[in-house]
Design a protein around this motif. Structure first.
Motif, PDB file in Angstrom:
ATOM      1  N   THR A  72       2.880 -13.512  18.572  1.00 10.04           N
ATOM      2  CA  THR A  72       1.778 -12.574  18.786  1.00 10.04           C
ATOM      3  C   THR A  72       0.996 -13.019  20.018  1.00 10.04           C
ATOM      4  OG1 THR A  72       1.609 -12.129  16.427  1.00 10.04           O
ATOM      5  CG2 THR A  72      -0.318 -11.571  17.774  1.00 10.04           C
ATOM      6  N   LYS A  73       0.876 -12.121  20.978  1.00  6.40           N
ATOM      7  CA  LYS A  73       0.181 -12.445  22.228  1.00  6.40           C
ATOM      8  C   LYS A  73      -1.068 -11.586  22.426  1.00  6.40           C
ATOM      9  CE  LYS A  73       3.758 -14.902  23.873  1.00  6.40           C
ATOM     10  NZ  LYS A  73       3.955 -16.146  23.224  1.00  6.40           N
ATOM     11  N   ILE A  74      -1.148 -10.469  21.673  1.00  4.86           N
ATOM     12  CA  ILE A  74      -2.211  -9.486  21.885  1.00  4.86           C
ATOM     13  C   ILE A  74      -3.045  -9.335  20.622  1.00  4.86           C
ATOM     14  CG2 ILE A  74      -2.632  -7.029  22.350  1.00  4.86           C
ATOM     15  CD1 ILE A  74      -0.129  -7.098  24.121  1.00  4.86           C
ATOM     16  N   TYR A  75      -4.359  -9.264  20.808  1.00  3.72           N
ATOM     17  CA  TYR A  75      -5.284  -9.038  19.699  1.00  3.72           C
ATOM     18  C   TYR A  75      -5.153  -7.585  19.274  1.00  3.72           C
ATOM     19  CZ  TYR A  75      -9.754  -9.396  17.168  1.00  3.72           C
ATOM     20  OH  TYR A  75     -10.735  -9.420  16.213  1.00  3.72           O
ATOM     21  N   LYS A  76      -4.770  -7.358  18.035  1.00  5.49           N
ATOM     22  CA  LYS A  76      -4.521  -5.988  17.593  1.00  5.49           C
ATOM     23  C   LYS A  76      -5.132  -5.757  16.234  1.00  5.49           C
ATOM     24  CE  LYS A  76      -1.187  -2.347  17.491  1.00  5.49           C
ATOM     25  NZ  LYS A  76      -2.186  -1.320  17.547  1.00  5.49           N
ATOM     26  N   ASN A  77      -5.773  -4.600  16.107  1.00  9.34           N
ATOM     27  CA  ASN A  77      -6.371  -4.174  14.849  1.00  9.34           C
ATOM     28  C   ASN A  77      -5.427  -3.185  14.171  1.00  9.34           C
ATOM     29  OD1 ASN A  77      -8.385  -1.951  13.467  1.00  9.34           O
ATOM     30  ND2 ASN A  77      -9.030  -4.060  13.189  1.00  9.34           N
ATOM     31  N   PHE A  78      -5.095  -3.457  12.915  1.00  7.64           N
ATOM     32  CA  PHE A  78      -4.199  -2.588  12.157  1.00  7.64           C
ATOM     33  C   PHE A  78      -4.981  -1.883  11.055  1.00  7.64           C
ATOM     34  CE2 PHE A  78      -1.395  -5.648  14.078  1.00  7.64           C
ATOM     35  CZ  PHE A  78      -0.344  -4.860  14.500  1.00  7.64           C
ATOM     36  N   ARG A  79      -4.952  -0.552  11.108  1.00  7.13           N
ATOM     37  CA  ARG A  79      -5.542   0.281  10.060  1.00  7.13           C
ATOM     38  C   ARG A  79      -4.402   0.787   9.187  1.00  7.13           C
ATOM     39  NH1 ARG A  79     -10.482   2.828  10.654  1.00  7.13           N
ATOM     40  NH2 ARG A  79     -10.214   2.960   8.417  1.00  7.13           N
ATOM     41  N   PHE A  80      -4.708   1.117   7.956  1.00  2.02           N
ATOM     42  CA  PHE A  80      -3.697   1.545   6.998  1.00  2.02           C
ATOM     43  C   PHE A  80      -4.051   2.915   6.448  1.00  2.02           C
ATOM     44  CE2 PHE A  80      -4.024  -3.021   7.087  1.00  2.02           C
ATOM     45  CZ  PHE A  80      -2.710  -3.418   7.254  1.00  2.02           C
ATOM     46  N   THR A  81      -3.082   3.829   6.514  1.00  3.34           N
ATOM     47  CA  THR A  81      -3.310   5.184   5.993  1.00  3.34           C
ATOM     48  C   THR A  81      -3.049   5.210   4.492  1.00  3.34           C
ATOM     49  OG1 THR A  81      -1.039   5.804   6.523  1.00  3.34           O
ATOM     50  CG2 THR A  81      -2.722   6.342   8.153  1.00  3.34           C
TER      51      THR A  81
ATOM     52  N   LEU B 208       0.813  -1.222   0.000  1.00  8.65           N
ATOM     53  CA  LEU B 208       0.000   0.000   0.000  1.00  8.65           C
ATOM     54  C   LEU B 208       0.843   1.266   0.000  1.00  8.65           C
ATOM     55  CD1 LEU B 208      -2.828  -0.987   2.508  1.00  8.65           C
ATOM     56  CD2 LEU B 208      -2.957  -0.915   0.009  1.00  8.65           C
ATOM     57  N   HIS B 209       2.041   1.204   0.574  1.00  7.28           N
ATOM     58  CA  HIS B 209       2.880   2.394   0.664  1.00  7.28           C
ATOM     59  C   HIS B 209       4.029   2.408  -0.341  1.00  7.28           C
ATOM     60  CE1 HIS B 209       0.724   2.734   4.492  1.00  7.28           C
ATOM     61  NE2 HIS B 209       0.852   4.009   4.255  1.00  7.28           N
ATOM     62  N   GLY B 210       4.219   1.308  -1.055  1.00  7.90           N
ATOM     63  CA  GLY B 210       5.252   1.263  -2.076  1.00  7.90           C
ATOM     64  C   GLY B 210       6.663   1.295  -1.528  1.00  7.90           C
ATOM     65  N   GLU B 211       6.815   0.952  -0.255  1.00 11.59           N
ATOM     66  CA  GLU B 211       8.134   0.887   0.364  1.00 11.59           C
ATOM     67  C   GLU B 211       8.103  -0.156   1.470  1.00 11.59           C
ATOM     68  OE1 GLU B 211       8.566   4.926   1.788  1.00 11.59           O
ATOM     69  OE2 GLU B 211       7.667   4.417   3.709  1.00 11.59           O
ATOM     70  N   LEU B 212       9.258  -0.685   1.802  1.00 10.08           N
ATOM     71  CA  LEU B 212       9.345  -1.726   2.813  1.00 10.08           C
ATOM     72  C   LEU B 212       8.860  -1.208   4.163  1.00 10.08           C
ATOM     73  CD1 LEU B 212      10.211  -4.640   3.215  1.00 10.08           C
ATOM     74  CD2 LEU B 212      12.488  -3.821   3.786  1.00 10.08           C
ATOM     75  N   ARG B 213       7.908  -1.937   4.748  1.00  8.43           N
ATOM     76  CA  ARG B 213       7.345  -1.552   6.042  1.00  8.43           C
ATOM     77  C   ARG B 213       7.489  -2.729   6.997  1.00  8.43           C
ATOM     78  NH1 ARG B 213       4.916   3.802   5.392  1.00  8.43           N
ATOM     79  NH2 ARG B 213       3.623   3.294   7.156  1.00  8.43           N
TER      80      ARG B 213
END
Length: 177
Positions: A67-76, A47-52
């Motif tokens: 991964t131990k925690i439930y996490k929601n990731f949104r993308f700008t 989505l950002h065209g660069e290594l993230r």
């Protein structure tokens, strides 16, 4: 390249049709080490065209789920940092034969009952009285898309017990529509 650009343009312009849903919530599930967290980093990179590398990962499978925690990731959006894509991805602990995330926790996540930031307890699934339990999920809290992530190599062995767990989760997702 043409098809990739068309797909990316579609993702950028997508908007959910339900009035109470601002973004689709995608839940990744699968065995420990399958690449769920790495997949999120890959989506962010595309989505950002660069290594993230926003999501921490670890290849040491001997210690169980990193991964131990439930996490929601949104993308700008690349063009406007105040604008977000109309989807998010939830990361969850991996499935194991005897440890890892409980099937009940994944099913509660599908239904929207797991709060962002909940720390999974491998000895006991989430209960209604626990702090990480959302008693009245909105349509936005519920999972709209379930993605099964499986390893492409033979590093992770899918046992019959893990296959059964994944089938149970998939069947519940099907029942929920």
């Amino acid at each position: 390249w043409r098809n990739n650009k068309e797909n990316l343009d579609y993702v950028k312009s997508y908007a959910p049709k339900h009035p109470e849903v601002q973004h689709l919530r995608i839940l990744l599930h699968g065995p420990v080490g399958a690449g769920k967290s790495s997949f999120i980093n890959s989506v962010d990179t595309v989505l950002h065209g660069e290594l993230r590398g926003r999501v921490l990962t670890d290849g040491n499978l001997a210690e169980g789920s990193f991964t131990k925690i439930y996490k929601n990731f949104r993308f700008t959006q690349e063009s406007d940092r105040n604008s977000r894509y109309c989807f998010s991805i939830n990361d969850i602990a991996g499935l194991e034969d005897s440890q890892g995330v409980h099937v009940d926790d994944v099913i509660l996540a599908l239904k929207g009952h797991v709060k962002d930031g909940y720390k999974f307890n491998p000895s006991c699934p989430l209960r209604e009285r626990d702090e990480g339990y959302n008693p009245s999920p909105t349509p936005q809290d519920r999972v709209h898309v379930l993605v099964s992530v499986l390893p492409a190599n033979n590093q992770v062995l899918l046992t019959e017990k893990m296959k059964k767990k994944m089938r149970e989760i998939r069947n519940m997702a099907s029942e929920l529509g």
